[in-house]
Design an enzyme around this catalytic site. Structure first.
Site, mmCIF file in Angstrom:
data_model
loop_
_atom_site.group_PDB
_atom_site.id
_atom_site.type_symbol
_atom_site.label_atom_id
_atom_site.label_comp_id
_atom_site.label_asym_id
_atom_site.label_seq_id
_atom_site.Cartn_x
_atom_site.Cartn_y
_atom_site.Cartn_z
ATOM 1 N N ARG A 242 -6.441 5.459 -6.206
ATOM 2 C CA ARG A 242 -5.641 6.392 -5.336
ATOM 3 C C ARG A 242 -4.483 6.719 -6.181
ATOM 4 O O ARG A 242 -3.891 5.951 -7.083
ATOM 5 C CB ARG A 242 -5.198 5.662 -4.161
ATOM 6 N N GLU A 271 -2.419 15.335 -3.040
ATOM 7 C CA GLU A 271 -3.545 16.317 -3.454
ATOM 8 C C GLU A 271 -3.672 17.107 -2.349
ATOM 9 O O GLU A 271 -3.500 16.896 -1.086
ATOM 10 C CB GLU A 271 -4.846 15.073 -3.027
ATOM 11 N N HIS A 290 -10.354 14.816 -7.317
ATOM 12 C CA HIS A 290 -10.832 13.659 -6.570
ATOM 13 C C HIS A 290 -12.301 13.983 -6.297
ATOM 14 O O HIS A 290 -12.689 14.242 -4.954
ATOM 15 C CB HIS A 290 -10.073 13.720 -5.110
ATOM 16 N N SER A 293 -16.971 10.990 -5.751
ATOM 17 C CA SER A 293 -18.138 10.618 -4.900
ATOM 18 C C SER A 293 -18.952 11.966 -4.666
ATOM 19 O O SER A 293 -19.824 11.905 -3.884
ATOM 20 C CB SER A 293 -17.716 9.881 -3.380
HETATM 21 P P1 NDP Z 1 -13.944 -2.739 -3.601
HETATM 22 O O1 NDP Z 1 -13.164 -3.375 -2.326
HETATM 23 O O2 NDP Z 1 -15.193 -3.394 -3.792
HETATM 24 O O3 NDP Z 1 -12.884 -3.258 -4.649
HETATM 25 C C1 NDP Z 1 -11.575 -3.162 -4.575
HETATM 26 C C2 NDP Z 1 -11.048 -3.986 -5.796
HETATM 27 O O4 NDP Z 1 -9.450 -3.614 -5.535
HETATM 28 C C3 NDP Z 1 -11.057 -5.349 -5.510
HETATM 29 O O5 NDP Z 1 -11.720 -5.640 -6.919
HETATM 30 C C4 NDP Z 1 -9.944 -5.984 -5.471
HETATM 31 O O6 NDP Z 1 -9.604 -7.098 -6.368
HETATM 32 C C5 NDP Z 1 -9.110 -4.990 -6.098
HETATM 33 N N1 NDP Z 1 -7.681 -5.128 -5.493
HETATM 34 C C6 NDP Z 1 -7.229 -5.114 -4.197
HETATM 35 N N2 NDP Z 1 -5.825 -5.729 -4.404
HETATM 36 C C7 NDP Z 1 -5.635 -5.912 -5.643
HETATM 37 C C8 NDP Z 1 -4.336 -6.176 -6.136
HETATM 38 N N3 NDP Z 1 -3.453 -6.436 -5.499
HETATM 39 N N4 NDP Z 1 -4.541 -6.208 -7.743
HETATM 40 C C9 NDP Z 1 -5.650 -5.903 -8.392
HETATM 41 N N5 NDP Z 1 -6.718 -5.672 -7.584
HETATM 42 C C10 NDP Z 1 -6.714 -5.416 -6.439
HETATM 43 O O7 NDP Z 1 -13.942 -1.234 -3.102
HETATM 44 P P2 NDP Z 1 -14.651 -0.218 -4.072
HETATM 45 O O8 NDP Z 1 -14.965 -0.748 -5.485
HETATM 46 O O9 NDP Z 1 -15.772 0.285 -3.647
HETATM 47 O O10 NDP Z 1 -13.594 1.123 -4.083
HETATM 48 C C11 NDP Z 1 -12.558 0.795 -4.651
HETATM 49 C C12 NDP Z 1 -11.566 1.960 -4.184
HETATM 50 O O11 NDP Z 1 -11.960 3.197 -5.056
HETATM 51 C C13 NDP Z 1 -11.263 2.460 -3.147
HETATM 52 O O12 NDP Z 1 -10.435 1.764 -2.108
HETATM 53 C C14 NDP Z 1 -10.828 3.990 -3.159
HETATM 54 O O13 NDP Z 1 -9.473 3.916 -3.001
HETATM 55 C C15 NDP Z 1 -11.260 4.316 -4.651
HETATM 56 N N6 NDP Z 1 -12.374 5.388 -4.384
HETATM 57 C C16 NDP Z 1 -12.145 6.331 -5.182
HETATM 58 C C17 NDP Z 1 -13.221 7.443 -5.175
HETATM 59 C C18 NDP Z 1 -13.031 8.618 -5.840
HETATM 60 O O14 NDP Z 1 -13.317 9.685 -5.622
HETATM 61 N N7 NDP Z 1 -12.151 8.862 -6.864
HETATM 62 C C19 NDP Z 1 -14.397 7.278 -4.598
HETATM 63 C C20 NDP Z 1 -14.630 5.873 -4.155
HETATM 64 C C21 NDP Z 1 -13.678 4.999 -4.019
HETATM 65 P P3 NDP Z 1 -10.133 -8.617 -5.872
HETATM 66 O O15 NDP Z 1 -11.311 -8.861 -6.255
HETATM 67 O O16 NDP Z 1 -8.937 -9.375 -6.227
HETATM 68 O O17 NDP Z 1 -10.236 -8.656 -4.401
HETATM 69 C C1 DGY Z 2 -13.337 7.183 -0.987
HETATM 70 O O1 DGY Z 2 -14.467 7.075 -0.381
HETATM 71 O O2 DGY Z 2 -12.622 6.436 -0.833
HETATM 72 C C2 DGY Z 2 -12.912 8.356 -1.797
HETATM 73 O O3 DGY Z 2 -11.735 8.521 -2.058
HETATM 74 C C3 DGY Z 2 -13.784 9.593 -1.459
HETATM 75 O O4 DGY Z 2 -14.947 9.413 -1.617
#
Ligand code: NDP
Ligand code: DGY
Length: 324
Positions: A242, A271, A290, A293
């Site tokens: 984000r 955005e 963005h 996905s």
């Molecule tokens: P997950 O919940 O599988 O992964 C989230 C990760 O964030 C975990 O590994 C967690 O670490 C980490 N995290 C949370 N808090 C902290 C912290 N304080 N310091 C370091 N790491 C932290 O989610 P996804 O992998 O499925 O998605 C991740 C993010 O990607 C979403 O929340 C979204 O914001 C973004 N996203 C963006 C997209 C785009 O279009 N650009 C598409 C999809 C998602 P821990 O292992 O320690 O819990």
């Molecule tokens: C998500 O899923 O969080 C993305 O930002 C949009 O796909």
């Protein structure tokens, strides 16, 4: 028997998802391509049983008050949920569904694209074809040189689903080391050959810093002036989480001064980012709007999963992907 009512905040939901809802519910759809107007949302959420929303909708106390007690389920067509006031929905007993897993491959692929585009300066290189740069110094040995993945150290901030997807894809590119950081060590890391290190160590050692964590109170503004000060001068920052994880003024300053080499961002604040924004006008900053996905398959799967979350939530059955 009365059918449940659902408000959908976009007209162009992949039809498979919308069809599932229309089959069982009365559906009201915002009919313009741009994000739903707040006034429409507040007016039309009144009395609805469920909401099908996107990351662009702020789900806060005002919206929940406007909905009233009829609102039982929110399905967000996203895995990120920083746009939802989770404490408030939990306090009201509203179920929330989201879309993990079905977008992991698409987003991890986009990260790979950004890594290559940014590290190898591909947008800048393409421009040379049209701006006379190529004509001026074709194949000059150091012209348009960037840095490759082979032999590099890649650091992943947040080894969740998407972070793991990136780690798996980095291996065939022959990176020498994969580091990661997060709140805790992840059991999946061993199979990926990823080594857990503190945040500062990851910054100090990584040639590529890849942000795939969730946005929360701990990660907001994580990449600030101090963080950029700890990174290698050749470092490339990739952000697919984000925009809020990055202090954009500090990033622009770090890119301008050469404190770090380059950045590739799929997410920004706000955005859409205005095209006049400094980050949109730097040769060492690659932006994508963005689209992590944005494959037809991923968006179709996200839409059907959101619809299934809503229908099962309304039935009081187990939701396929429930946040709370
Ligand atoms: P997950 O919940 O599988 O992964 C989230 C990760 O964030 C975990 O590994 C967690 O670490 C980490 N995290 C949370 N808090 C902290 C912290 N304080 N310091 C370091 N790491 C932290 O989610 P996804 O992998 O499925 O998605 C991740 C993010 O990607 C979403 O929340 C979204 O914001 C973004 N996203 C963006 C997209 C785009 O279009 N650009 C598409 C999809 C998602 P821990 O292992 O320690 O819990
Ligand atoms: C998500 O899923 O969080 C993305 O930002 C949009 O796909």
């Amino acid at each position: 028997m009365t059918r449940p009512s659902v408000l959908v905040t976009r007209p162009d939901i992949p039809p498979e998802g919308l069809a599932l809802l229309r089959d069982r519910c009365d559906v009201t759809v915002w009919d313009k391509p741009e994000p739903v107007e707040r006034s429409f949302l507040l007016e039309n959420i009144k009395g609805k049983d469920a909401l099908f929303c996107m990351v662009t909708e702020k789900i806060d106390r005002e919206l929940l008050d406007a909905a009233g007690p009829s609102l039982k389920v929110i399905g967000t067509m996203s895995v990120g949920h920083d746009h939802i006031d989770m404490a408030e929905v939990k306090a009201r007993g509203i179920k929330v569904g989201f879309t993990p897993d079905v977008l992991t491959d698409a987003t991890a692929e986009l990260v790979m694209a950004l890594l290559l585009m940014t590290g190898r300066r591909l947008v800048e290189a393409r421009q040379q074809i049209y701006n006379g740069g190529w004509a001026g110094c074709a194949w000059s040995p150091l012209w348009m040189c960037g840095q490759g993945l082979a032999g590099s150290t890649a650091g992943i901030v947040g080894l969740g689903r998407i972070g793991q997807g990136v780690a798996a894809r980095l291996r065939p590119f022959n990176v020498s080391t994969i580091l990661y950081t997060g709140r805790t060590e992840r059991p999946e890391a061993a199979a990926l050959g990823a080594q857990f290190v503190p945040f500062d160590e990851l910054l100090a050692r990584s040639d590529f810093v890849i942000v795939t964590c969730a946005l929360n109170d701990d990660t907001r503004g994580l990449f600030n002036e101090a963080a950029f000060g700890k990174m290698k001068s050749n470092a490339v920052l990739i952000n697919a989480s984000r925009g809020g994880t990055v202090d954009q003024e500090a990033l622009a300053a770090a890119l301008r001064s050469g404190r770090i080499q380059a950045a590739g961002l799929d997410v920004m604040t706000p955005e859409p980012l205005p095209p006049t924004h400094p980050l949109a006008n730097m040769t060492n900053c690659t932006l994508t709007p963005h689209v992590g996905s944005a494959t037809v398959k991923s968006r179709t799967d996200m839409a059907t999963l959101t619809a299934r979350n809503i229908l099962t939530g309304l039935d009081g059955a187990q939701m396929p992907a429930r946040l709370c």
